[in-house]
Design a protein around this motif. Sequence first.
Motif, PDB file in Angstrom:
ATOM      1  N   CYS A 171      -2.454  12.702  14.700  1.00  8.94           N
ATOM      2  CA  CYS A 171      -2.009  12.509  13.321  1.00  8.94           C
ATOM      3  C   CYS A 171      -1.142  11.266  13.271  1.00  8.94           C
ATOM      4  N   MET A 172      -1.428  10.395  12.332  1.00  6.74           N
ATOM      5  CA  MET A 172      -0.687   9.145  12.197  1.00  6.74           C
ATOM      6  C   MET A 172      -0.164   9.003  10.770  1.00  6.74           C
ATOM      7  N   TYR A 173       1.112   8.638  10.670  1.00  3.02           N
ATOM      8  CA  TYR A 173       1.703   8.349   9.361  1.00  3.02           C
ATOM      9  C   TYR A 173       1.851   6.839   9.239  1.00  3.02           C
ATOM     10  N   VAL A 174       1.342   6.281   8.150  1.00  4.13           N
ATOM     11  CA  VAL A 174       1.428   4.838   7.907  1.00  4.13           C
ATOM     12  C   VAL A 174       2.309   4.620   6.687  1.00  4.13           C
ATOM     13  N   ASP A 175       3.457   3.969   6.878  1.00  8.07           N
ATOM     14  CA  ASP A 175       4.383   3.793   5.755  1.00  8.07           C
ATOM     15  C   ASP A 175       3.958   2.638   4.858  1.00  8.07           C
ATOM     16  N   ILE A 190       2.497  11.239  15.008  1.00  6.44           N
ATOM     17  CA  ILE A 190       3.137  12.530  14.786  1.00  6.44           C
ATOM     18  C   ILE A 190       2.642  13.525  15.820  1.00  6.44           C
ATOM     19  N   ASP A 191       3.561  14.238  16.429  1.00  6.45           N
ATOM     20  CA  ASP A 191       3.187  15.288  17.366  1.00  6.45           C
ATOM     21  C   ASP A 191       2.452  16.391  16.608  1.00  6.45           C
ATOM     22  N   THR A 229       0.833  -1.189   0.000  1.00  4.85           N
ATOM     23  CA  THR A 229       0.000   0.000   0.000  1.00  4.85           C
ATOM     24  C   THR A 229       0.873   1.247   0.000  1.00  4.85           C
ATOM     25  N   PRO A 230       0.449   2.307  -0.675  1.00  6.35           N
ATOM     26  CA  PRO A 230       1.211   3.558  -0.643  1.00  6.35           C
ATOM     27  C   PRO A 230       1.183   4.152   0.766  1.00  6.35           C
ATOM     28  N   PRO A 231       2.159   4.981   1.116  1.00  2.81           N
ATOM     29  CA  PRO A 231       2.118   5.671   2.403  1.00  2.81           C
ATOM     30  C   PRO A 231       0.844   6.503   2.510  1.00  2.81           C
ATOM     31  N   ARG A 232       0.338   6.644   3.707  1.00  5.06           N
ATOM     32  CA  ARG A 232      -0.895   7.402   3.916  1.00  5.06           C
ATOM     33  C   ARG A 232      -0.877   8.037   5.303  1.00  5.06           C
TER      34      ARG A 232
END
Length: 313
Positions: A183-187, A195-196, A97-100
Amino acid sequence: MKANKATVLTFAEKCKSILSSNWQGQLNTIKADAKGSKEDIYTSKVKYICKRGKPYLWVPEKELHNVNVVVDERCSFAVTNPIPGPLASLLRSLRKTPPRIALTGEVVPLTEEKVQSATKVLREVIWSEQKAMSESSYTVSGILSSSDHSCTSRSESLKELLEAESSVFISMSDCDYPRVRSCMYVDGSGDTHKIDTEDMAASKADLLAPLSAKLIDGINQSAARRRALMLFCCSYLNANAKDAYVLSIDRKGFEVLSKVPSPGFKDGFGQFEWKEFRLSLKEEARDVEAFCRQLVEMEEEAVKEVSGHSGLA
């Protein structure tokens, strides 16, 4: 090739860049009616633009979201790094899956004054992309024109919003106080990184982000440029690639997804696997022109090096 912190964007910067590179996301609100909020979630795709890093969402008037947020402002908004064309098909086949990113918080309807302001920003976004394409150099226009216009043109996708009857929301942030709760980054591997929110607010989107989808697809749609990516793997990474695609780009470099021999088959025969590599630029690219110029320079250097090793120089 393992990149150090100085050659990659921070997770907060990646989140801002994903917001700036896409123009549609998945909005989730809590179903509600006259009796109040329900436990079920209503989900649909909505288009948006970013103003000073904040997403403004266009929600059709008949969408259930409009009813839901009157009763319960809580929502989440998910945006994927846009990866169109042949790369998208490849990632699906590899079950990647692409990063989101995923934002949670609240939304509020915009006042009429802010609706007009958001519409003005929408026109500016459309105009800026069209201007950048019309004034681009031969090299840049060659790459951009190779992309699938229907899938990568943010301006064309947003034009219909100027004519559509819709309600506009400012999503999860206001000029007076922040409404982003998390905020969440999913690689690409599915790993999540929290994320702060202060880091997110302070970070700026990469300047290449608005045209990144067209650049990525333009490179991947070109057989010559994909052969150059294979040369990069050989010259810079000492990897014998049989195929390669650009996975993502930013001002500091780009990721390449390459088909290389699996461990134990390094002679170029046998099984292959798709592996991600990071290539750094010599200097940060402040705009699309600078990125494409360095890309061409890398292509020329790789050709010279491979030709030299083969005794053809």
